[in-house]
Motif scaffolding. Structure first.
Motif, PDB file in Angstrom:
ATOM      1  N   SER A   1       0.825  -1.206   0.000  1.00 24.92           N
ATOM      2  CA  SER A   1       0.000   0.000   0.000  1.00 24.92           C
ATOM      3  C   SER A   1       0.861   1.259   0.000  1.00 24.92           C
ATOM      4  CB  SER A   1      -0.930   0.000   1.215  1.00 24.92           C
ATOM      5  OG  SER A   1      -1.718   1.164   1.234  1.00 24.92           O
ATOM      6  N   LEU A   2       1.906   1.263   0.833  1.00 27.96           N
ATOM      7  CA  LEU A   2       2.798   2.418   0.872  1.00 27.96           C
ATOM      8  C   LEU A   2       3.472   2.633  -0.474  1.00 27.96           C
ATOM      9  CD1 LEU A   2       4.537   1.847   4.336  1.00 27.96           C
ATOM     10  CD2 LEU A   2       2.656   3.409   3.823  1.00 27.96           C
ATOM     11  N   GLY A   3       3.937   1.556  -1.083  1.00 28.21           N
ATOM     12  CA  GLY A   3       4.616   1.677  -2.369  1.00 28.21           C
ATOM     13  C   GLY A   3       3.727   2.277  -3.442  1.00 28.21           C
ATOM     14  N   GLU A   4       2.471   1.869  -3.483  1.00 27.35           N
ATOM     15  CA  GLU A   4       1.532   2.405  -4.469  1.00 27.35           C
ATOM     16  C   GLU A   4       1.386   3.917  -4.329  1.00 27.35           C
ATOM     17  OE1 GLU A   4      -2.118   0.374  -4.012  1.00 27.35           O
ATOM     18  OE2 GLU A   4      -1.383  -1.558  -4.762  1.00 27.35           O
ATOM     19  N   GLN A   5       1.241   4.392  -3.109  1.00 24.72           N
ATOM     20  CA  GLN A   5       1.019   5.828  -2.896  1.00 24.72           C
ATOM     21  C   GLN A   5       2.287   6.649  -3.113  1.00 24.72           C
ATOM     22  OE1 GLN A   5      -2.070   6.538  -2.923  1.00 24.72           O
ATOM     23  NE2 GLN A   5      -2.455   4.334  -2.750  1.00 24.72           N
ATOM     24  N   ILE A   6       3.431   6.084  -2.785  1.00 22.05           N
ATOM     25  CA  ILE A   6       4.696   6.774  -3.058  1.00 22.05           C
ATOM     26  C   ILE A   6       4.874   6.940  -4.565  1.00 22.05           C
ATOM     27  CG2 ILE A   6       7.206   6.602  -2.893  1.00 22.05           C
ATOM     28  CD1 ILE A   6       6.763   5.177  -0.181  1.00 22.05           C
ATOM     29  N   ASP A   7       4.486   5.924  -5.335  1.00 26.49           N
ATOM     30  CA  ASP A   7       4.550   6.029  -6.793  1.00 26.49           C
ATOM     31  C   ASP A   7       3.641   7.148  -7.296  1.00 26.49           C
ATOM     32  OD1 ASP A   7       6.370   3.970  -6.987  1.00 26.49           O
ATOM     33  OD2 ASP A   7       4.891   2.436  -7.509  1.00 26.49           O
ATOM     34  N   VAL A   8       2.483   7.318  -6.684  1.00 27.02           N
ATOM     35  CA  VAL A   8       1.573   8.400  -7.086  1.00 27.02           C
ATOM     36  C   VAL A   8       2.218   9.758  -6.820  1.00 27.02           C
ATOM     37  CG1 VAL A   8      -0.651   9.513  -6.658  1.00 27.02           C
ATOM     38  CG2 VAL A   8      -0.501   7.011  -6.742  1.00 27.02           C
ATOM     39  N   ILE A   9       2.827   9.914  -5.657  1.00 28.39           N
ATOM     40  CA  ILE A   9       3.508  11.179  -5.341  1.00 28.39           C
ATOM     41  C   ILE A   9       4.596  11.457  -6.362  1.00 28.39           C
ATOM     42  CG2 ILE A   9       5.016  12.329  -3.675  1.00 28.39           C
ATOM     43  CD1 ILE A   9       3.451  10.940  -1.466  1.00 28.39           C
ATOM     44  N   ARG A  10       5.372  10.423  -6.686  1.00 28.23           N
ATOM     45  CA  ARG A  10       6.465  10.591  -7.637  1.00 28.23           C
ATOM     46  C   ARG A  10       5.935  11.001  -9.013  1.00 28.23           C
ATOM     47  NH1 ARG A  10       8.640   5.883  -6.783  1.00 28.23           N
ATOM     48  NH2 ARG A  10       9.974   6.573  -5.082  1.00 28.23           N
ATOM     49  N   ALA A  11       4.793  10.459  -9.401  1.00 28.09           N
ATOM     50  CA  ALA A  11       4.216  10.792 -10.703  1.00 28.09           C
ATOM     51  C   ALA A  11       3.575  12.178 -10.711  1.00 28.09           C
ATOM     52  CB  ALA A  11       3.181   9.742 -11.099  1.00 28.09           C
ATOM     53  N   GLN A  12       2.966  12.574  -9.599  1.00 31.14           N
ATOM     54  CA  GLN A  12       2.218  13.830  -9.567  1.00 31.14           C
ATOM     55  C   GLN A  12       3.081  15.043  -9.244  1.00 31.14           C
ATOM     56  OE1 GLN A  12      -0.857  14.227 -10.597  1.00 31.14           O
ATOM     57  NE2 GLN A  12      -0.965  12.024 -11.023  1.00 31.14           N
ATOM     58  N   ASP A  13       4.208  14.846  -8.599  1.00 31.99           N
ATOM     59  CA  ASP A  13       5.062  15.983  -8.222  1.00 31.99           C
ATOM     60  C   ASP A  13       5.374  16.889  -9.413  1.00 31.99           C
ATOM     61  OD1 ASP A  13       7.960  17.103  -8.190  1.00 31.99           O
ATOM     62  OD2 ASP A  13       7.538  16.880  -6.055  1.00 31.99           O
TER      63      ASP A  13
ATOM     64  N   ASP B   1      11.034   6.400   1.115  1.00 29.73           N
ATOM     65  CA  ASP B   1      11.765   5.388   0.348  1.00 29.73           C
ATOM     66  C   ASP B   1      12.429   4.382   1.275  1.00 29.73           C
ATOM     67  OD1 ASP B   1      11.049   6.577  -2.024  1.00 29.73           O
ATOM     68  OD2 ASP B   1      12.950   7.625  -2.314  1.00 29.73           O
ATOM     69  N   ALA B   2      13.021   4.886   2.354  1.00 29.59           N
ATOM     70  CA  ALA B   2      13.704   4.002   3.301  1.00 29.59           C
ATOM     71  C   ALA B   2      12.717   3.077   3.996  1.00 29.59           C
ATOM     72  CB  ALA B   2      14.468   4.838   4.326  1.00 29.59           C
ATOM     73  N   LEU B   3      11.527   3.581   4.297  1.00 26.97           N
ATOM     74  CA  LEU B   3      10.526   2.770   4.974  1.00 26.97           C
ATOM     75  C   LEU B   3      10.131   1.567   4.116  1.00 26.97           C
ATOM     76  CD1 LEU B   3       8.473   2.271   7.243  1.00 26.97           C
ATOM     77  CD2 LEU B   3       6.906   3.816   6.044  1.00 26.97           C
ATOM     78  N   VAL B   4       9.949   1.787   2.816  1.00 22.08           N
ATOM     79  CA  VAL B   4       9.563   0.702   1.927  1.00 22.08           C
ATOM     80  C   VAL B   4      10.727  -0.254   1.672  1.00 22.08           C
ATOM     81  CG1 VAL B   4       8.803   0.163  -0.422  1.00 22.08           C
ATOM     82  CG2 VAL B   4       7.717   2.016   0.833  1.00 22.08           C
ATOM     83  N   ALA B   5      11.939   0.323   1.549  1.00 25.38           N
ATOM     84  CA  ALA B   5      13.107  -0.510   1.246  1.00 25.38           C
ATOM     85  C   ALA B   5      13.494  -1.400   2.419  1.00 25.38           C
ATOM     86  CB  ALA B   5      14.282   0.371   0.839  1.00 25.38           C
ATOM     87  N   THR B   6      13.540  -0.829   3.609  1.00 29.93           N
ATOM     88  CA  THR B   6      13.940  -1.589   4.803  1.00 29.93           C
ATOM     89  C   THR B   6      13.015  -1.241   5.961  1.00 29.93           C
ATOM     90  OG1 THR B   6      15.552   0.146   5.348  1.00 29.93           O
ATOM     91  CG2 THR B   6      16.368  -1.757   4.117  1.00 29.93           C
TER      92      THR B   6
END
Length: 505
Positions: A230-242, A358-363
């Motif tokens: 779930s976190l990864g999906e929303q981080i991708d949205v932020i990255r796309a919308q920024d 990013d760190a939260l999703v990675a580790t």
């Protein structure tokens, strides 16, 4: 910024120095091949020292020579497609002539953050361009025969030289690329092993593709996978919308704000799965970002709502300069909110928040609960959100109508929204149940959203409209009339909510 460019659709092929050109006339729709035109090109590629743009399949270069000299930013959109954005040589008046134009740098800021953009490669290309002409004289595609000399400028500089072909669509159909590839394959010419000239130049310094995430949420898998997905999906949205927000694209602020709110909500629901200090810090910073986004988004919604009210009123009932007053105030507030938002997106605070996500999703700093079965943990957390919603509704029912009831209903709306987001995270585990819960919560959220928007509109009409108009000696009749209409809309929305709640599943 010169935003010319568009969608780039192309394929590259590896060839050696002696490979002859195939019969391109055999391609469907091609009537003639124009006489080749030769260009001497030089391109300097920019990235961070650790090549974050290359890792994201983004290309930023400064090209001289040819008919498309200038700055080129290529952003990936889908397989074989890239959106290309141009800026002229000499910068855009916001920096040195050889520095990356700020207009382009802003569009990759979500990736590079506050790291400097530096030259990482230089390519000198002798290009023979063969235009493929259709029956109407249009250029369907071009085949570029490139002889390349490349220099890697960072991390053990190195040089290389090669030849390659590139077929790029101009006005031709997309299946023309497949036909071109088939013609070349029949001649023993295969698609390039390298995604781009830059990738080939960087060689072993090119960041490796991240491994496929094995943390896909399943009922018998760990609960932590549900959260990370779930976190990864929303981080991708932020990255796309920024970058869209920075370009003031319609709907971008709303989309980014929703992603931020989802992140904050999901972290609250799943707080028992993660180190509490990390959750507290991230929710605080996400709250800050949501508030900044909210200032711009709320003004958009209010402006649209007030304009609708004015447009539906008979002109004879619009007394005094009410339209000009409301529109001027909305435009001023929208400009201020927009400027505040873009300023916030260029701060160290925002960049460090992106780093932390990013760190939260990675580790992820998981607790022991994250290792338990998702089918046990996730439904229990969704059930807790149901309980919180019921308590909020009970408090609202006991609150007297007026400002206190409005605040209580706003709290109900926030609880309904959190329940919706929690249920959506559990969709991979039990799609039917998740859809039923999230659908009901979204219905409540929509009804109470209309009620809350009415509260905001009435505040603008009363305090920033009617009172100011009165002090200026203007007619306040229309402000009062619109205020009464909004009051009735709020009552109707609240009535719909109570009816829906009574008939809840």
């Amino acid at each position: 910024m010169d935003a010319n460019g568009g969608i780039e659709i192309e394929r590259k092929f590896d060839v050696d120095e002696l490979t002859p050109l195939p019969r391109l006339n055999d391609l469907p729709g091609v009537q003639a091949i124009a006489q080749p035109v030769t260009f001497d090109l030089e391109a300097v590629y920019f990235d961070t020292i650790d090549l974050v743009l290359s890792a994201a399949h983004i290309t930023l270069r400064r090209r001289t020579g040819g008919d498309d000299a200038g700055w080129h930013l290529k952003l990936p959109e889908a397989a074989g497609r890239r959106r290309e954005i141009h800026a002229p040589l000499g910068g855009d008046g916001q920096g040195e002539a050889d520095a990356v134009p700020e207009s382009l740098a802003q569009l990759v800021r979500v990736y590079v953050r506050d790291a400097p953009l530096v030259p990482v490669a230089r390519l000198r290309t002798t290009r023979d361009v063969h235009a493929l002409i259709g029956a109407g004289g249009e250029t369907l595609a071009v085949l570029c025969d490139d002889r390349v000399r490349a220099d890697r400028l960072i991390d053990q500089p190195a040089s290389a030289a090669w030849r390659e072909w590139e077929i790029e669509l101009v006005d031709g159909p997309e299946d023309m690329l497949d036909a071109g590839q088939a013609v070349l394959a029949a001649a023993g010419i295969l698609v390039s092993r390298h995604a781009s000239k830059l990738a080939r130049t960087l060689g072993d310094r090119l960041p490796a593709e991240p491994p496929q995430d094995e943390r896909r949420p399943t009922p018998t898998g760990p609960a932590g996978n549900v959260l990370v997905a779930s976190l990864g999906e929303q981080i991708d949205v932020i990255r796309a919308q920024d970058p869209q927000v920075r370009q003031h694209a319609t709907g971008s602020v709303h989309a980014m704000r929703v992603a931020v709110r989802r992140l904050r909500s999901v972290l609250a629901t799943y707080r028992s799965l993660v180190d509490p200090t990390v959750v507290q810090h991230l929710r605080s910073e996400l709250g800050w970002l949501a508030a900044v986004l909210g200032g711009s988004r709320d003004e958009e919604v209010l402006q649209r709502r007030l304009t609708g009210l004015l447009d539906r009123e008979p002109p004879v009932l619009l007394l005094g300069p009410i339209r000009a007053r409301l529109e001027t105030r909305s435009e001023t507030d929208a400009d201020t909110a927009g400027h505040t938002l873009v300023t916030a997106l260029n701060t160290h605070r925002y960049f460090r928040l992106l780093d932390a996500l990013d760190a939260l999703v990675a580790t992820p700093p998981f607790t022991a609960t994250a290792d338990q079965d998702a089918r046990v943990v996730a439904p229990a957390l969704v059930a807790k959100e149901w309980k919180r919603l019921r308590r909020a509704v009970h408090r609202a029912a006991e609150t007297v109508p007026g400002p206190e009831r409005d605040l209580a209903l706003h709290e109900v709306r926030k609880r309904a929204k959190r329940l919706r987001y929690a249920a959506e995270t559990a969709h991979p585990l039990n799609p039917k149940r998740a859809a039923r819960v999230s659908g009901f919560a979204q219905k409540l959220q929509t009804m109470l959203g209309d009620q809350h928007d009415s509260v905001i509109a009435r505040e603008r009409l009363l305090r920033r409209g009617g009172v100011d108009a009165y002090l200026r000696g203007e007619n306040t009749f229309s402000y009062g009339r619109l205020h009464a209409q909004e009051q009735q809309k709020a009552a109707d929305a609240e009535a719909l909510f109570w009816k829906a709640w009574t008939n809840r599943p």
